[in-house]
Structures are given as structure tokens and as C-alpha cells.
Scaffold this motif. Structure first.
Motif, PDB file in Angstrom:
ATOM      1  N   SER A   1      -2.033  14.726  -3.135  1.00  0.00           N
ATOM      2  CA  SER A   1      -0.698  14.181  -3.378  1.00  0.00           C
ATOM      3  C   SER A   1       0.140  14.185  -2.103  1.00  0.00           C
ATOM      4  CB  SER A   1       0.002  15.001  -4.468  1.00  0.00           C
ATOM      5  OG  SER A   1       1.339  14.589  -4.642  1.00  0.00           O
ATOM      6  N   LEU A   2       0.094  15.281  -1.345  1.00  0.00           N
ATOM      7  CA  LEU A   2       0.882  15.368  -0.115  1.00  0.00           C
ATOM      8  C   LEU A   2       0.377  14.404   0.946  1.00  0.00           C
ATOM      9  CD1 LEU A   2       3.125  16.641   1.514  1.00  0.00           C
ATOM     10  CD2 LEU A   2       1.563  18.519   2.109  1.00  0.00           C
ATOM     11  N   VAL A   3      -0.930  14.212   1.038  1.00  0.00           N
ATOM     12  CA  VAL A   3      -1.474  13.242   1.988  1.00  0.00           C
ATOM     13  C   VAL A   3      -0.906  11.857   1.700  1.00  0.00           C
ATOM     14  CG1 VAL A   3      -3.568  12.051   2.751  1.00  0.00           C
ATOM     15  CG2 VAL A   3      -3.597  14.518   2.442  1.00  0.00           C
ATOM     16  N   PHE A   4      -0.924  11.461   0.426  1.00  0.00           N
ATOM     17  CA  PHE A   4      -0.372  10.158   0.045  1.00  0.00           C
ATOM     18  C   PHE A   4       1.123  10.090   0.347  1.00  0.00           C
ATOM     19  CE2 PHE A   4      -3.770   9.520  -3.493  1.00  0.00           C
ATOM     20  CZ  PHE A   4      -4.728   9.264  -2.523  1.00  0.00           C
ATOM     21  N   PHE A   5       1.835  11.199   0.100  1.00  0.00           N
ATOM     22  CA  PHE A   5       3.281  11.230   0.322  1.00  0.00           C
ATOM     23  C   PHE A   5       3.611  11.046   1.805  1.00  0.00           C
ATOM     24  CE2 PHE A   5       7.353  13.329   1.003  1.00  0.00           C
ATOM     25  CZ  PHE A   5       8.108  12.860  -0.055  1.00  0.00           C
ATOM     26  N   VAL A   6       2.876  11.734   2.675  1.00  0.00           N
ATOM     27  CA  VAL A   6       3.123  11.618   4.115  1.00  0.00           C
ATOM     28  C   VAL A   6       2.846  10.193   4.590  1.00  0.00           C
ATOM     29  CG1 VAL A   6       2.375  12.392   6.401  1.00  0.00           C
ATOM     30  CG2 VAL A   6       2.689  14.056   4.567  1.00  0.00           C
ATOM     31  N   ARG A   7       1.767   9.601   4.079  1.00  0.00           N
ATOM     32  CA  ARG A   7       1.460   8.216   4.451  1.00  0.00           C
ATOM     33  C   ARG A   7       2.587   7.278   4.021  1.00  0.00           C
ATOM     34  NH1 ARG A   7      -3.920   6.723   4.635  1.00  0.00           N
ATOM     35  NH2 ARG A   7      -3.071   4.606   4.899  1.00  0.00           N
ATOM     36  N   ALA A   8       3.155   7.518   2.827  1.00  0.00           N
ATOM     37  CA  ALA A   8       4.247   6.670   2.347  1.00  0.00           C
ATOM     38  C   ALA A   8       5.513   6.874   3.167  1.00  0.00           C
ATOM     39  CB  ALA A   8       4.519   6.956   0.872  1.00  0.00           C
ATOM     40  N   LEU A   9       5.749   8.094   3.637  1.00  0.00           N
ATOM     41  CA  LEU A   9       6.932   8.370   4.458  1.00  0.00           C
ATOM     42  C   LEU A   9       7.000   7.466   5.684  1.00  0.00           C
ATOM     43  CD1 LEU A   9       7.244  12.275   4.595  1.00  0.00           C
ATOM     44  CD2 LEU A   9       8.919  10.687   3.662  1.00  0.00           C
ATOM     45  N   ARG A  10       5.847   7.163   6.265  1.00  0.00           N
ATOM     46  CA  ARG A  10       5.828   6.322   7.466  1.00  0.00           C
ATOM     47  C   ARG A  10       6.442   4.955   7.208  1.00  0.00           C
ATOM     48  NH1 ARG A  10      -0.555   7.037   9.089  1.00  0.00           N
ATOM     49  NH2 ARG A  10      -0.580   9.325   9.221  1.00  0.00           N
ATOM     50  N   GLU A  11       6.186   4.404   6.013  1.00  0.00           N
ATOM     51  CA  GLU A  11       6.583   3.033   5.714  1.00  0.00           C
ATOM     52  C   GLU A  11       7.910   2.923   4.974  1.00  0.00           C
ATOM     53  OE1 GLU A  11       4.854   0.529   6.811  1.00  0.00           O
ATOM     54  OE2 GLU A  11       3.144   1.688   7.535  1.00  0.00           O
TER      55      GLU A  11
ATOM     56  N   LEU B   1      -8.679  19.813   1.706  1.00  0.00           N
ATOM     57  CA  LEU B   1      -8.312  18.816   2.710  1.00  0.00           C
ATOM     58  C   LEU B   1      -8.984  19.086   4.051  1.00  0.00           C
ATOM     59  CD1 LEU B   1      -4.513  18.304   1.940  1.00  0.00           C
ATOM     60  CD2 LEU B   1      -6.463  16.919   1.202  1.00  0.00           C
ATOM     61  N   ALA B   2      -9.169  20.375   4.395  1.00  0.00           N
ATOM     62  CA  ALA B   2      -9.878  20.701   5.638  1.00  0.00           C
ATOM     63  C   ALA B   2     -11.317  20.198   5.565  1.00  0.00           C
ATOM     64  CB  ALA B   2      -9.848  22.205   5.882  1.00  0.00           C
ATOM     65  N   ALA B   3     -11.961  20.383   4.415  1.00  0.00           N
ATOM     66  CA  ALA B   3     -13.324  19.890   4.241  1.00  0.00           C
ATOM     67  C   ALA B   3     -13.363  18.367   4.307  1.00  0.00           C
ATOM     68  CB  ALA B   3     -13.887  20.378   2.908  1.00  0.00           C
ATOM     69  N   THR B   4     -12.363  17.718   3.707  1.00  0.00           N
ATOM     70  CA  THR B   4     -12.293  16.255   3.740  1.00  0.00           C
ATOM     71  C   THR B   4     -12.136  15.745   5.165  1.00  0.00           C
ATOM     72  OG1 THR B   4     -11.247  16.249   1.551  1.00  0.00           O
ATOM     73  CG2 THR B   4     -11.041  14.247   2.871  1.00  0.00           C
ATOM     74  N   ARG B   5     -11.318  16.425   5.955  1.00  0.00           N
ATOM     75  CA  ARG B   5     -11.095  16.009   7.345  1.00  0.00           C
ATOM     76  C   ARG B   5     -12.356  16.195   8.182  1.00  0.00           C
ATOM     77  NH1 ARG B   5      -8.148  18.025  12.237  1.00  0.00           N
ATOM     78  NH2 ARG B   5      -7.005  16.233  13.080  1.00  0.00           N
ATOM     79  N   LEU B   6     -13.065  17.281   7.965  1.00  0.00           N
ATOM     80  CA  LEU B   6     -14.306  17.516   8.691  1.00  0.00           C
ATOM     81  C   LEU B   6     -15.356  16.460   8.349  1.00  0.00           C
ATOM     82  CD1 LEU B   6     -14.611  21.405   8.470  1.00  0.00           C
ATOM     83  CD2 LEU B   6     -14.272  20.054  10.558  1.00  0.00           C
ATOM     84  N   LEU B   7     -15.439  16.097   7.086  1.00  0.00           N
ATOM     85  CA  LEU B   7     -16.385  15.060   6.683  1.00  0.00           C
ATOM     86  C   LEU B   7     -15.994  13.703   7.261  1.00  0.00           C
ATOM     87  CD1 LEU B   7     -16.948  16.012   2.919  1.00  0.00           C
ATOM     88  CD2 LEU B   7     -18.611  16.195   4.799  1.00  0.00           C
TER      89      LEU B   7
ATOM     90  N   ALA C   1      -2.104  12.634   8.467  1.00  0.00           N
ATOM     91  CA  ALA C   1      -1.628  13.186   7.193  1.00  0.00           C
ATOM     92  C   ALA C   1      -2.566  14.259   6.656  1.00  0.00           C
ATOM     93  CB  ALA C   1      -1.468  12.061   6.172  1.00  0.00           C
ATOM     94  N   LEU C   2      -3.867  14.110   6.863  1.00  0.00           N
ATOM     95  CA  LEU C   2      -4.819  15.120   6.402  1.00  0.00           C
ATOM     96  C   LEU C   2      -4.595  16.447   7.114  1.00  0.00           C
ATOM     97  CD1 LEU C   2      -8.306  13.404   5.950  1.00  0.00           C
ATOM     98  CD2 LEU C   2      -6.998  14.658   4.234  1.00  0.00           C
TER      99      LEU C   2
ATOM    100  N   THR D   1       0.830  -1.208   0.000  1.00  0.00           N
ATOM    101  CA  THR D   1       0.000   0.000   0.000  1.00  0.00           C
ATOM    102  C   THR D   1       0.860   1.252   0.000  1.00  0.00           C
ATOM    103  OG1 THR D   1      -1.763  -1.143   1.196  1.00  0.00           O
ATOM    104  CG2 THR D   1      -1.805   1.259   1.241  1.00  0.00           C
ATOM    105  N   ALA D   2       1.963   1.239   0.747  1.00  0.00           N
ATOM    106  CA  ALA D   2       2.833   2.412   0.825  1.00  0.00           C
ATOM    107  C   ALA D   2       3.453   2.721  -0.526  1.00  0.00           C
ATOM    108  CB  ALA D   2       3.924   2.185   1.870  1.00  0.00           C
ATOM    109  N   VAL D   3       3.821   1.696  -1.274  1.00  0.00           N
ATOM    110  CA  VAL D   3       4.400   1.904  -2.601  1.00  0.00           C
ATOM    111  C   VAL D   3       3.378   2.554  -3.526  1.00  0.00           C
ATOM    112  CG1 VAL D   3       5.341   0.746  -4.636  1.00  0.00           C
ATOM    113  CG2 VAL D   3       6.011  -0.016  -2.342  1.00  0.00           C
ATOM    114  N   TRP D   4       2.151   2.036  -3.521  1.00  0.00           N
ATOM    115  CA  TRP D   4       1.116   2.599  -4.381  1.00  0.00           C
ATOM    116  C   TRP D   4       0.750   4.016  -3.973  1.00  0.00           C
ATOM    117  CZ3 TRP D   4       0.445   0.847  -8.929  1.00  0.00           C
ATOM    118  CH2 TRP D   4       0.610  -0.515  -9.204  1.00  0.00           C
ATOM    119  N   LEU D   5       0.786   4.307  -2.673  1.00  0.00           N
ATOM    120  CA  LEU D   5       0.516   5.674  -2.232  1.00  0.00           C
ATOM    121  C   LEU D   5       1.587   6.628  -2.749  1.00  0.00           C
ATOM    122  CD1 LEU D   5      -0.625   5.118   1.462  1.00  0.00           C
ATOM    123  CD2 LEU D   5      -2.022   6.021  -0.399  1.00  0.00           C
TER     124      LEU D   5
END
Length: 348
Positions: free
Chosen positions: A226-236, A48-54, A180-181, A5-9
Motif C-alpha cells: 500500500s505504501l509503495v503505491f502511495f509513494v508512487r501516486a505522490l509523485r504525480e 518489500l526488501a525481498a521484492t526489491r532484491l528479486l 518507492a520500494l 496510472t497514478a489515480v489507480w495506484l
């Protein structure tokens, strides 16, 4: 092992960011770099703020510690304010296809800082791969015979943007275990407000609403999601490895530039593409395994119970779904393939 999953992110982050470069070129028009950079990041932050609130049905605390906020503030300054401005200004002096491939240098600078400053492990295969990417960038930006020195201004501005994002990537790695959001959303809101504020103070003209909305949509996808996916990938994957996957972004941008803008493709373009492509391949096919020790660690991030997460809970849990809570890691020593993720930042 690295989670697929991290690679695909990381690859998805690259595709979204790379695809935004020629779209920004199309949107440039009469907009100034400050205005365009501000709209791109403001669109990212608001979306992203709207996405996080939802997602949360409320505004949850960030979970960042006081030390984390210092790293995060630096990341916003370099990656959210200086980087976008330099990129957009550089695009006014450089073709989008060439700019897209030059953005591969972000991975090189990210890795160099990770290795030299933050002591992330790298072997000869990784260093050689980065060397090929650098060579490709030089071949791409080298002025043609008889060209004026002024032709360097665009590539140098894009190189400056890459350096800013390299610093940003390494600082963001320090807080990658957090939401990440939140990280990407706050960076977008802050950077967008600062850039638009400067544009207003300097008297730069605003864009029509329709063009502004299109620019913000590109920012939400190419800079925010893109940055959300990048931060998630950084963890792994760690900083330099995530940067290597992310360096596929310019190829997406170059392909769209050829298709949408009809830009010429001189021999140096294809030479650079071949060198950079082989350098990226060396990164993506790396294998790293050795006996290593884990020190005691206490942190919070989304996880499942694997070899590194064996602990009790004081709340109901179905023992299968990923969950997020503060937890402690006991010291241990074992052997398995790994990358410098948030649990494998050890010396070699």
C-alpha cells in the motif's frame, strides 16, 4: 495532465490499507498494540526488501541525498513508529467500522499540513470537501447520550495516528522521487524492529508463529505494498490530492467490518459515510489549470519523454520505455491541467 496510472495506484493503496483495518481487529486477540504494530511493519519491511532484491538481483543504493535522509527519518518516526501503535491501541477501544471511517481524518490533516506548512495549493472546492470529511468524522465519533467520557479514548488515539501519518505523508512527499520500494521497505524494517524491541523490553508476550505469520502477511499488503503505491501516486498527484484518493480506504474497511465482524450500523454511521463520501467526490472531480513557470531543476526519478522531459542521453535508450537517471529541467512557461506533482510545486 495527471496520469491515470497514478489515480489507480492511489486507489489501490487505499483498498489495501482499508482492508487491513478489520483484519487487524480480528488478529488482536491477546496481542499488545506494540507487538501487533511491530509485526505489521516487520512483515511490510521484510516483504518489500525481498521484492526489491528479486527486482534488482542485488541491493542498489537508495539514491537519497543527505537532506532527503532528514525528511525520511522524520517520516519513519511519525508514520512507522507512533502511528501504528496509536492505531492498534485505538482499535482495542473502538469498533473496526467506526475506526475505518475515522481514518478519513488522515486525509484532512495531511491536506491541512500540506496547505499551511508546505504551501501546497488548494481552492475552495478542496477546502469544502475536507470540511465535509471532518464533519463526518465528528458525527461518527460523537458519544451517544449518557455515554461516559472514556468512550473518547479510542477515537482520540485513532485521531493521533491520523496526525502522525499526516506528518509522515508530507515528509515522504519530499523524497517521493526516490525508489518507492526502498522508502517503504526501510520504513517497515525500522518501525517493525523498534516496536518489537519495545514490546520485548516491556515484557509483552509474543504471538504463536501461525498468528505472527498471518499478521506479517497483512502488514506486507496493507502497510507495505500500500505504501509503495502511495509513494508512487505522490509523485504525480501531490500530497493533499493523493490523500483525498487515499481517504476512500475507510469505506473498504467499513464494508469488510460489516461483512466479517457483524458490527452494528447506527444512523450516525451512514450519516458520516454520506458526508465523507461527498467530500471525497469533490476532491476527485477537481480540475486545475493555469499558465505557470518551471524553474530549472535537477533530480532523478522514473520518467518517459513528455512535455516536461526533453533531454539527451549518454546511454542507449529505445525512446519508449520508462527509465531512471539524473536529468535536468530547463526553465519554461506553459499552460495545461496539472496537480502539484514533483514538477508543479509552484506558488499561485
Amino acid at each position: 495532465m495527471v496520469q491515470p496510472t497514478a489515480v489507480w495506484l492511489a486507489l489501490a493503496a487505499a483498498a489495501l490499507f482499508g482492508g487491513s483495518t478489520p483484519l487487524i481487529k480480528l488478529l488482536l486477540g491477546d496481542a499488545t498494540p506494540l507487538t501487533l504494530a511491530g509485526l505489521l511493519y516487520l512483515g511490510s519491511g521484510l516483504g518489500l526488501a525481498a521484492t526489491r532484491l528479486l527486482r534488482d538481483h542485488d541491493w542498489r543504493p537508495s539514491g537519497l541525498s543527505r537532506a532527503d535522509w532528514r525528511w525520511f527519518t522524520g517520516a519513519i518516526g511519525f508514520g512507522g513508529v507512533l502511528g501504528p501503535f496509536l492505531l492498534v491501541w485505538g482499535l482495542t477501544k473502538t469498533g473496526a467500522g467506526a475506526a475505518s471511517l475515522l481514518l478519513n481524518l488522515e486525509a484532512v490533516l495531511t491536506a491541512a499540513l500540506a496547505w499551511i506548512v508546505f504551501r501546497e495549493h488548494a481552492d475552495r472546492r478542496i477546502v469544502f470537501g475536507m470540511g465535509l470529511i471532518v464533519t463526518g468524522g465528528i458525527a461518527l465519533s460523537w458519544p451517544e447520550a449518557g455515554a461516559s467520557a472514556g468512550n473518547w479514548s479510542g477515537p482520540l488515539a485513532i485521531l493521533g495516528a491520523c496526525l502522525c501519518w499526516a506528518i509522515d505523508n508530507n515528509l515522504t512527499r519530499k523524497v517521493s522521487a526516490s525508489d518507492a520500494l526502498f522508502i517503504a521497505g526501510i520504513k517497515g524494517l525500522t518501525a517493525g524492529t523498534v516496536n518489537l524491541g519495545l514490546a520485548f523490553v516491556l515484557g509483552h508476550s509474543l504471538l504463536p508463529w501461525s498468528l505472527a505469520a498471518a499478521t506479517m502477511l497483512v502488514g506486507w499488503l496493507g502497510y507495505g505494498v500500500s505504501l509503495v503505491f502511495f509513494v508512487r501516486a505522490l509523485r504525480e498527484l501531490g500530497t493533499s490530492r493523493t490523500g483525498a484518493y487515499f481517504s476512500t480506504a475507510p469505506f473498504v474497511g467499513a464494508a469488510l467490518s460489516i461483512a466479517l465482524l457483524g458490527e452494528a450500523t447506527p444512523p450516525s454511521f451512514w450519516l458520516a459515510a454520506a458526508l465523507m463520501g461527498f467530500g471525497v467526490w469533490l476532491h476527485l472531480t477537481e480540475h486545475h489549470a493555469h499558465a505557470h513557470e518551471h524553474e530549472a531543476l535537477h533530480h532523478a526519478h522514473t520518467h518517459v519523454h513528455d512535455e516536461h522531459h526533453q533531454h539527451e542521453h549518454d546511454f542507449p535508450w529505445d525512446e519508449s520505455k520508462p527509465h531512471d537517471h539524473p536529468h535536468a529541467h530547463r526553465p519554461m512557461r506553459h499552460f495545461h491541467p496539472h496537480f502539484p506533482d514533483i514538477h508543479h510545486r509552484h506558488r499561485h
